[in-house]
Design a protein around this motif. Structure first.
Motif, PDB file in Angstrom:
ATOM      1  N   ILE A  66       1.038   6.403  -8.914  1.00  0.00           N
ATOM      2  CA  ILE A  66       0.395   7.580  -8.255  1.00  0.00           C
ATOM      3  C   ILE A  66      -1.146   6.694  -8.145  1.00  0.00           C
ATOM      4  O   ILE A  66      -1.722   6.399  -7.134  1.00  0.00           O
ATOM      5  CB  ILE A  66       0.457   8.214  -8.102  1.00  0.00           C
ATOM      6  CG1 ILE A  66       2.080   8.724  -7.862  1.00  0.00           C
ATOM      7  CG2 ILE A  66      -0.232   8.624  -7.126  1.00  0.00           C
ATOM      8  CD1 ILE A  66       2.219  10.372  -7.496  1.00  0.00           C
TER       9      ILE A  66
ATOM     10  N   ASN B 276      -1.923   3.180  -7.813  1.00  0.00           N
ATOM     11  CA  ASN B 276      -1.430   2.632  -5.782  1.00  0.00           C
ATOM     12  C   ASN B 276      -2.262   3.610  -5.183  1.00  0.00           C
ATOM     13  O   ASN B 276      -3.330   2.515  -4.243  1.00  0.00           O
ATOM     14  CB  ASN B 276      -0.129   2.791  -5.805  1.00  0.00           C
ATOM     15  CG  ASN B 276       0.924   2.059  -6.605  1.00  0.00           C
ATOM     16  OD1 ASN B 276       0.855   1.365  -7.043  1.00  0.00           O
ATOM     17  ND2 ASN B 276       2.013   2.532  -5.966  1.00  0.00           N
ATOM     18  N   GLY B 277      -2.949   4.329  -5.300  1.00  0.00           N
ATOM     19  CA  GLY B 277      -4.264   4.823  -4.507  1.00  0.00           C
ATOM     20  C   GLY B 277      -5.498   3.655  -4.915  1.00  0.00           C
ATOM     21  O   GLY B 277      -6.522   3.622  -3.988  1.00  0.00           O
TER      22      GLY B 277
ATOM     23  N   TYR C 265      -3.629   1.068  -3.022  1.00  0.00           N
ATOM     24  CA  TYR C 265      -4.027   1.380  -1.424  1.00  0.00           C
ATOM     25  C   TYR C 265      -5.025   2.236  -0.683  1.00  0.00           C
ATOM     26  O   TYR C 265      -4.569   3.907  -0.557  1.00  0.00           O
ATOM     27  CB  TYR C 265      -2.083   2.190  -0.878  1.00  0.00           C
ATOM     28  CG  TYR C 265      -1.468   0.541  -0.951  1.00  0.00           C
ATOM     29  CD1 TYR C 265      -0.815  -0.467   0.100  1.00  0.00           C
ATOM     30  CD2 TYR C 265      -0.855   0.670  -2.490  1.00  0.00           C
ATOM     31  CE1 TYR C 265      -0.298  -1.392  -0.213  1.00  0.00           C
ATOM     32  CE2 TYR C 265       0.114  -0.774  -1.808  1.00  0.00           C
ATOM     33  CZ  TYR C 265       0.751  -1.541  -1.288  1.00  0.00           C
ATOM     34  OH  TYR C 265       1.671  -2.691  -1.733  1.00  0.00           O
ATOM     35  N   PRO C 266      -6.321   2.180  -1.101  1.00  0.00           N
ATOM     36  CA  PRO C 266      -7.144   3.053  -0.086  1.00  0.00           C
ATOM     37  C   PRO C 266      -7.004   4.440   0.654  1.00  0.00           C
ATOM     38  O   PRO C 266      -6.252   3.217   1.548  1.00  0.00           O
ATOM     39  CB  PRO C 266      -8.664   2.936  -0.436  1.00  0.00           C
ATOM     40  CG  PRO C 266      -8.042   1.257  -0.344  1.00  0.00           C
ATOM     41  CD  PRO C 266      -7.007   0.290  -1.336  1.00  0.00           C
ATOM     42  N   VAL C 267      -6.664   4.947   1.048  1.00  0.00           N
ATOM     43  CA  VAL C 267      -6.604   5.737   2.127  1.00  0.00           C
ATOM     44  C   VAL C 267      -7.149   4.907   3.943  1.00  0.00           C
ATOM     45  O   VAL C 267      -6.545   4.667   4.977  1.00  0.00           O
ATOM     46  CB  VAL C 267      -6.816   7.444   2.355  1.00  0.00           C
ATOM     47  CG1 VAL C 267      -6.650   8.088   3.430  1.00  0.00           C
ATOM     48  CG2 VAL C 267      -6.464   7.898   1.279  1.00  0.00           C
TER      49      VAL C 267
ATOM     50  N   ALA D 274      -5.052   1.850   3.949  1.00  0.00           N
ATOM     51  CA  ALA D 274      -3.708   1.768   4.136  1.00  0.00           C
ATOM     52  C   ALA D 274      -2.989   2.570   5.114  1.00  0.00           C
ATOM     53  O   ALA D 274      -1.760   2.722   5.380  1.00  0.00           O
ATOM     54  CB  ALA D 274      -3.606   2.383   2.624  1.00  0.00           C
ATOM     55  N   LYS D 275      -3.893   3.377   6.259  1.00  0.00           N
ATOM     56  CA  LYS D 275      -3.450   4.393   6.445  1.00  0.00           C
ATOM     57  C   LYS D 275      -2.571   4.219   8.069  1.00  0.00           C
ATOM     58  O   LYS D 275      -3.317   3.640   8.230  1.00  0.00           O
ATOM     59  CB  LYS D 275      -4.133   5.304   7.114  1.00  0.00           C
ATOM     60  CG  LYS D 275      -4.087   6.854   7.574  1.00  0.00           C
ATOM     61  CD  LYS D 275      -4.698   8.407   7.653  1.00  0.00           C
ATOM     62  CE  LYS D 275      -4.340   9.445   8.022  1.00  0.00           C
ATOM     63  NZ  LYS D 275      -5.257  10.507   8.105  1.00  0.00           N
ATOM     64  N   GLY D 276      -1.245   4.475   7.674  1.00  0.00           N
ATOM     65  CA  GLY D 276      -0.486   4.402   9.474  1.00  0.00           C
ATOM     66  C   GLY D 276       0.068   3.384   9.103  1.00  0.00           C
ATOM     67  O   GLY D 276       0.456   2.294   9.791  1.00  0.00           O
ATOM     68  N   THR D 277      -0.358   1.847   8.498  1.00  0.00           N
ATOM     69  CA  THR D 277       0.116   0.714   7.772  1.00  0.00           C
ATOM     70  C   THR D 277       1.395   0.406   7.365  1.00  0.00           C
ATOM     71  O   THR D 277       0.638   1.258   6.105  1.00  0.00           O
ATOM     72  CB  THR D 277      -0.707  -0.366   7.707  1.00  0.00           C
ATOM     73  OG1 THR D 277      -0.282  -1.624   7.833  1.00  0.00           O
ATOM     74  CG2 THR D 277      -1.803  -0.055   7.106  1.00  0.00           C
ATOM     75  N   ALA D 278       2.083  -0.425   7.162  1.00  0.00           N
ATOM     76  CA  ALA D 278       3.374  -0.703   6.376  1.00  0.00           C
ATOM     77  C   ALA D 278       2.509  -1.954   5.278  1.00  0.00           C
ATOM     78  O   ALA D 278       3.961  -2.388   4.921  1.00  0.00           O
ATOM     79  CB  ALA D 278       4.427  -0.462   7.017  1.00  0.00           C
TER      80      ALA D 278
ATOM     81  N   LYS E   5       0.888  -5.096   2.641  1.00  0.00           N
ATOM     82  CA  LYS E   5       0.865  -4.852   1.965  1.00  0.00           C
ATOM     83  C   LYS E   5      -0.482  -4.758   1.422  1.00  0.00           C
ATOM     84  O   LYS E   5      -0.743  -5.079   2.455  1.00  0.00           O
ATOM     85  CB  LYS E   5       1.725  -6.242   1.080  1.00  0.00           C
ATOM     86  CG  LYS E   5       3.766  -5.657  -0.147  1.00  0.00           C
ATOM     87  CD  LYS E   5       3.848  -7.233   0.220  1.00  0.00           C
ATOM     88  CE  LYS E   5       4.564  -6.464  -1.627  1.00  0.00           C
ATOM     89  NZ  LYS E   5       4.436  -7.670  -2.376  1.00  0.00           N
TER      90      LYS E   5
ATOM     91  N   GLU F 179      -2.258  -7.523   1.891  1.00  0.00           N
ATOM     92  CA  GLU F 179      -2.288  -7.632   3.652  1.00  0.00           C
ATOM     93  C   GLU F 179      -3.052  -7.134   4.521  1.00  0.00           C
ATOM     94  O   GLU F 179      -3.764  -7.129   5.375  1.00  0.00           O
ATOM     95  CB  GLU F 179      -0.906  -8.498   4.594  1.00  0.00           C
ATOM     96  CG  GLU F 179      -0.126  -9.462   3.547  1.00  0.00           C
ATOM     97  CD  GLU F 179       1.442  -8.820   4.176  1.00  0.00           C
ATOM     98  OE1 GLU F 179       1.417  -8.214   4.375  1.00  0.00           O
ATOM     99  OE2 GLU F 179       2.113 -10.248   4.323  1.00  0.00           O
TER     100      GLU F 179
END
Lengths: 109, 109, 109, 109
Positions: A87, A90-91, A94-96, A99-103, A105, A108
Motif C-alpha cells: 500500500i 502504491n501510494g 499512484y499519488p492522490v 490518480a484520483k478518479g482515474t483507472a 495505470k 500512463e
C-alpha cells in the motif's frame, strides 16, 4: 495468536494429515492460486458485474486465500506486513493528486 | 479489531482517497485477482520450483491478497469463516484414508 | 504447407536460434499461455467490454497464440483437428434446442 | 480458404446456431481464454513437466484456441500476421547474441 496465524495453522493441519507437503512446492502453489483465481473468474463469465452467485464466490475465494496463505507460510512471509508495505509503495506510484478518479495505470498517469 | 479487518481498513482508505470504488465492481476485482496471480506465476516461469525471487514474490503475493481482501469486503465475506468452512468441506471430499500421500483430485480417488 | 504449420515453423526457428527448447517443457509452456492470457485480460481491466486498445490486443493475443502453437507442436497435436473435434463434442454437451440463447453451463441446462 | 479461416467458420457456425454472439463481447472472450488456459494449467498441477494426460491437454488446448480464434475474429485480426509481427518484434527485444541459452526477461539481459 493472530487471526491469520490461526487460519494458516488449520490449513497446515489439514495438509499434514494428508501428507501433502511433498506436493506443495512454491511453484505449484503459485499454479494452484492461479487455478483457483480462474475458477472464481468463471463465476462472472458472460455475466454482468454483480450477477455471480455469492455462495460460489465464497467457496472459490476461500480456495484462493487457502493457497495464498500456504504460499506465504512457505516463504515465512507476514501477510499483514507485505500488504501494508505494498500500500505504501502504491501510494508513491499512484499519488492522490494524479490518480484520483482515474483507472489508468501508473505509467500512463 | 482483528488483523484482517485492519488490513482491509487500510486497503479501503487507500482506495477511497483515490475515489476508486467506482471501478471496483466484483467482476473487475475477480479479473484483478487473476492478473496479479499471473504476475506471481511469472516469477516461476522457466524456473525450478524454488528459484523465484523472494522479494518479488512478496510484492506480487501482496497484490493477490489486496484484491482478494477487497472482493471479500465487497460481499461482506468473513475470510476466516469461509476458509475454515472450506477446510471442513474439503475434509469430506478428501478423507485422510483415501487422500493421504496422493495428489489425485477427489473425483479420481 | 498449411498456414498453421508455417506459423509454427517460424516460432520454432525463433526458438532454436536462441537455444530455448531446453526451457520449453509442456508445463512451463502451459504457464506461459496463462501469463500471456492474463496480460491480454489486463487490457480490459476496469473497462467496458469494448474499450481495450486494439493494437495492444493484437500483441497480447499473438503471444497467447505463439505459446499455444508451441505447446501443440510439443505434443504433435493438429490444431485444426482438435478444435473441430471439440466443436463436435460441445455440440453434444450443448444441443441447440437446450442451449439456444442462454449462457448457462451444460450442467445447468 | 485458409486453414484458420475454416476453423473460425466452424466456430462461428456453432456459435450462431446457439445464438451466443450476444454473450461474446471482447472482454468476456478474454475471460474465457483465461479460464480455459487455467483448466489446461490444472492438468500439470502437482506434476512433473511431462506428466499431463495428453488427451486432456488436447481438449483444454482446443478450448484455448477456440476462444482465441473467436476473439481474433471479433477484432478482424489476422492470426498469422500478428504472430509473425510479434516474432519480428521479439527478435529486437531478444537479439540472438544476448538471449541465446538464457531464459532471462529482456529487461534483465
Amino acid at each position: 495468536m493472530t487471526e491469520i496465524k490461526e487460519i494458516i495453522q488449520e490449513l497446515i493441519k489439514f495438509r499434514n494429515e494428508r501428507d501433502w507437503e511433498q506436493f506443495h512446492n512454491p511453484k505449484d502453489l503459485a499454479l494452484a492460486i492461479n487455478i483457483e483465481a480462474s475458477e472464481l473468474l468463471e463465476l462472472f463469465l458472460w455475466k454482468n458485474a454483480d450477477e455471480a452467485d455469492k455462495e460460489k464466490v465464497k467457496e472459490e475465494l476461500a480456495d484462493v486465500f487457502a493457497f495464498a496463505f500456504l504460499l506465504a507460510n512457505k516463504y515465512k512471509i507476514d501477510v499483514k506486513e507485505i500488504v501494508l508495505e505494498k500500500i505504501k509503495k502504491n501510494g508513491e506510484k499512484y499519488p492522490v493528486a494524479k490518480a484520483k478518479g482515474t483507472a489508468k495505470k501508473y505509467d500512463e498517469l
